[in-house]
Design a protein around this motif. Structure first.
Motif, short mmCIF file in Angstrom:
data_model
loop_
_atom_site.label_atom_id
_atom_site.label_comp_id
_atom_site.label_asym_id
_atom_site.label_seq_id
_atom_site.Cartn_x
_atom_site.Cartn_y
_atom_site.Cartn_z
N ALA A 157 0.83 -1.21 0.00
CA ALA A 157 0.00 0.00 0.00
C ALA A 157 0.86 1.26 0.00
CB ALA A 157 -0.93 -0.01 1.21
N ARG A 158 1.97 1.22 0.74
CA ARG A 158 2.86 2.39 0.77
C ARG A 158 3.57 2.57 -0.56
NH1 ARG A 158 6.37 2.22 6.17
NH2 ARG A 158 7.09 4.23 5.30
N LEU A 159 3.92 1.47 -1.21
CA LEU A 159 4.52 1.57 -2.54
C LEU A 159 3.52 2.17 -3.53
CD1 LEU A 159 6.37 -1.88 -2.71
CD2 LEU A 159 7.44 0.37 -2.49
N ALA A 160 2.29 1.69 -3.47
CA ALA A 160 1.27 2.19 -4.39
C ALA A 160 1.00 3.68 -4.14
CB ALA A 160 -0.02 1.38 -4.22
N ALA A 161 0.97 4.10 -2.88
CA ALA A 161 0.70 5.50 -2.55
C ALA A 161 1.80 6.42 -3.08
CB ALA A 161 0.56 5.67 -1.05
N ALA A 162 3.02 5.89 -3.24
CA ALA A 162 4.13 6.69 -3.74
C ALA A 162 4.17 6.73 -5.27
CB ALA A 162 5.45 6.12 -3.21
N GLY A 163 3.20 6.11 -5.92
CA GLY A 163 3.17 6.11 -7.38
C GLY A 163 3.69 4.82 -7.99
N LEU A 164 3.95 3.82 -7.17
CA LEU A 164 4.51 2.56 -7.64
C LEU A 164 3.47 1.44 -7.62
CD1 LEU A 164 7.98 2.83 -5.88
CD2 LEU A 164 7.59 2.76 -8.35
N GLY A 185 2.04 -10.35 -8.50
CA GLY A 185 1.16 -9.31 -9.02
C GLY A 185 1.87 -7.98 -8.96
N THR A 186 1.11 -6.90 -8.83
CA THR A 186 1.67 -5.57 -8.68
C THR A 186 1.43 -5.08 -7.26
OG1 THR A 186 -0.37 -4.45 -9.32
CG2 THR A 186 1.16 -5.07 -11.10
N ALA A 187 2.16 -4.05 -6.88
CA ALA A 187 1.98 -3.50 -5.54
C ALA A 187 0.55 -3.03 -5.33
CB ALA A 187 2.96 -2.34 -5.32
N GLY A 188 -0.06 -2.45 -6.36
CA GLY A 188 -1.43 -2.00 -6.24
C GLY A 188 -2.40 -3.16 -6.02
N GLN A 189 -2.17 -4.27 -6.72
CA GLN A 189 -3.05 -5.43 -6.56
C GLN A 189 -2.89 -6.08 -5.19
OE1 GLN A 189 -1.57 -7.64 -9.89
NE2 GLN A 189 -3.07 -6.79 -11.33
N LEU A 190 -1.64 -6.26 -4.75
CA LEU A 190 -1.41 -6.96 -3.49
C LEU A 190 -1.67 -6.07 -2.28
CD1 LEU A 190 -0.37 -9.04 -5.45
CD2 LEU A 190 1.55 -9.46 -3.93
N ALA A 191 -1.81 -4.75 -2.51
CA ALA A 191 -2.21 -3.87 -1.42
C ALA A 191 -3.64 -4.14 -0.98
CB ALA A 191 -2.06 -2.41 -1.84
N GLU A 192 -4.39 -4.89 -1.79
CA GLU A 192 -5.76 -5.23 -1.46
C GLU A 192 -5.90 -6.68 -1.01
OE1 GLU A 192 -8.01 -2.89 -1.50
OE2 GLU A 192 -6.57 -1.44 -2.30
N THR A 193 -4.76 -7.35 -0.75
CA THR A 193 -4.78 -8.78 -0.43
C THR A 193 -4.22 -9.01 0.96
OG1 THR A 193 -4.39 -9.25 -2.78
CG2 THR A 193 -4.04 -11.06 -1.23
N ALA A 194 -4.88 -9.84 1.74
CA ALA A 194 -4.40 -10.19 3.08
C ALA A 194 -3.53 -11.44 2.99
CB ALA A 194 -5.58 -10.45 4.00
N PHE A 195 -2.46 -11.46 3.80
CA PHE A 195 -1.53 -12.59 3.83
C PHE A 195 -1.33 -13.04 5.26
CE2 PHE A 195 -0.51 -10.09 0.05
CZ PHE A 195 -0.49 -11.07 -0.93
N GLY A 196 -0.86 -14.27 5.41
CA GLY A 196 -0.60 -14.82 6.72
C GLY A 196 0.64 -14.23 7.35
N PRO A 197 0.89 -14.53 8.63
CA PRO A 197 2.01 -13.92 9.35
C PRO A 197 3.38 -14.46 8.93
CG PRO A 197 0.88 -15.49 10.75
CD PRO A 197 0.06 -15.38 9.51
N LEU A 198 3.44 -15.67 8.35
CA LEU A 198 4.73 -16.25 7.92
C LEU A 198 4.91 -16.00 6.43
CD1 LEU A 198 4.71 -19.62 9.89
CD2 LEU A 198 5.82 -17.48 10.50
N ALA A 199 5.34 -14.80 6.10
CA ALA A 199 5.43 -14.41 4.69
C ALA A 199 6.64 -13.52 4.46
CB ALA A 199 4.16 -13.69 4.25
#
Length: 399
Positions: A157-164, A185-199
């Motif tokens: 999300a922070r990458l996407a907010a910076a224009g990336l 995927g892209t930073a914009g796409q994965l900013a909308e995806t939840a992941f587990g703690p071991l990642a």
């Protein structure tokens, strides 16, 4: 306790090296995180003590006759708690050895079929980290992630907010464990995806203009009528006067076209640069120039200083290219945020020069003045006639 063996388990018991497994079987007691202890095979001693902090691990292993082991996830040399235990053991003169394990870096690289020797390795697990600064270094970045602000989702999300938003990224979850999953995927796409703690998160290098010495050609920047731009020779001297180093957080007050902000953004290793500008059309121009050059670490702040500076992080250096007659409160805000801040003020009018010297001196700072008078000979026909630019004064101060 004759010797302590620090063992990197990798991701699970399945990734233990033969050397690590042999040491565990020989140990009379094993200490480590409960998750790791529960995953050990039955052949390893049942004397297993849950402990995570270095002092607790050492305390758990003391008083045992014979070899003991401390167990760690991943590799003992990659953001591991093993480092702290080694320091304690050395301090107390206790013999030890360290056995490495497979790290999440190696596991993800193997899954992707890529070498990892050129990746930058950082940890966002439990510590604040700026992902934009990391990806501006020209190399892919592997983040050890956690939860909250250190999760893959938050970092993207922070990458996407910076224009990336279009930056390619990969998340590896539960590597070498049940439920393993690779998501690309892209930073914009994965900013909308939840992941587990071991990642872990792999972000590709952000596209940027090639690095070069300060003082980019004036023609490299988009211009607009009525919006001033600091010229090439002056920009180079500003960066020299501010002694910009990698990691410096910068404020550019009265940013105009953003030419100084962009030069700072490349000189400070990707650390944040706050381009403060009150004219909406100038802010749009700054954003355009940042996209052109890949200056993703520039944050445009639309507003009038010093009010627009109130919520900004403390700066290491400040350039004031335009103050609209409010230089004194701007300096007060910068010095309140960081008394050791490095300052540079530009002036064309003699009145502005005198006001800058007086403002710095009254605040106990020694003002150093440099005057730049540049001229260029573009060459018209057979003759090269010098065309002078307005003389500019640069007033610097600070440690």
């Amino acid at each position: 306790m004759t010797e302590v063996t620090l063992i990197g388990m990798g991701a699970s018991a399945a990734t233990l090296t033969q050397e690590g497994y042999a040491a565990l079987r020989a140990a009379r007691r094993v200490a480590g995180a409960r998750r790791l202890l529960d995953a050990l095979p039955p052949a390893v001693t049942a004397d297993r003590v849950p402990a995570v902090r270095c002092a607790d691990v050492l305390a758990a292993l003391q008083g045992v006759e014979g070899p003991v082991a401390a167990l760690y996830s991943g590799d003992t040399g990659f953001y591991s708690g093993a480092d702290g235990l080694v320091e304690l053991l050395r301090r107390q003169g206790i013999p030890f050895r360290v056995l490495p394990g497979l790290s999440s870096v190696q596991l993800l690289a193997a899954r992707l079929g890529r070498p990892w020797q050129d990746w930058r390795l950082v940890s966002a697990h439990g510590v604040p980290y700026d992902p934009v600064q990391a990806v501006c270094g020209g190399r892919p970045v592997l983040f050890l992630t956690g939860t909250g602000e250190g999760s893959p989702r938050a970092l993207c999300a922070r990458l996407a907010a910076a224009g990336l938003a279009g930056l390619p990224v990969t998340v590896g979850e539960n590597l070498a464990c049940p439920g393993e999953k690779i998501t690309q995927g892209t930073a914009g796409q994965l900013a909308e995806t939840a992941f587990g703690p071991l990642a872990v998160l792999l972000a590709e290098a952000a596209p940027r203009a090639p690095r070069r010495a300060p003082g980019w050609p004036d023609e490299a920047f988009a211009r607009a009528d009525g919006i001033p731009m600091t010229k090439q020779a002056v920009r180079a001297q500003i960066l020299a006067g501010l002694a910009v180093t990698p990691g410096d957080t910068a404020w550019d007050v009265g940013a105009g076209t953003g030419s100084v902000s962009i030069e700072l953004a490349f000189a400070n290793g990707g650390a944040p640069v706050y381009a403060v500008e009150c004219l909406p059309e100038a802010c749009a121009l700054i954003r355009d120039n940042c996209r052109r050059h890949g200056a993703w670490n520039v944050r445009v702040v639309e507003g009038t200083a010093p009010e627009a500076l109130e919520q900004l992080p403390a700066p290491d250096l400040v350039f004031v290219g335009g103050s609209r007659g409010r230089l004194a409160p701007i300096l007060d805000r910068a010095l309140a945020a960081n008394p050791a801040v490095r300052l540079c003020i530009s002036a064309i009018a003699l009145e502005t020069l005198a006001a800058a010297i007086a403002a710095l001196t009254s605040r106990g700072l020694q003002a150093h003045v440099t005057q730049i008078a540049a001229a260029h000979a573009p060459g018209t026909g057979r003759l090269h006639l010098l065309r002078g630019e307005n003389p500019v004064f640069l007033i610097t101060a600070g440690k």
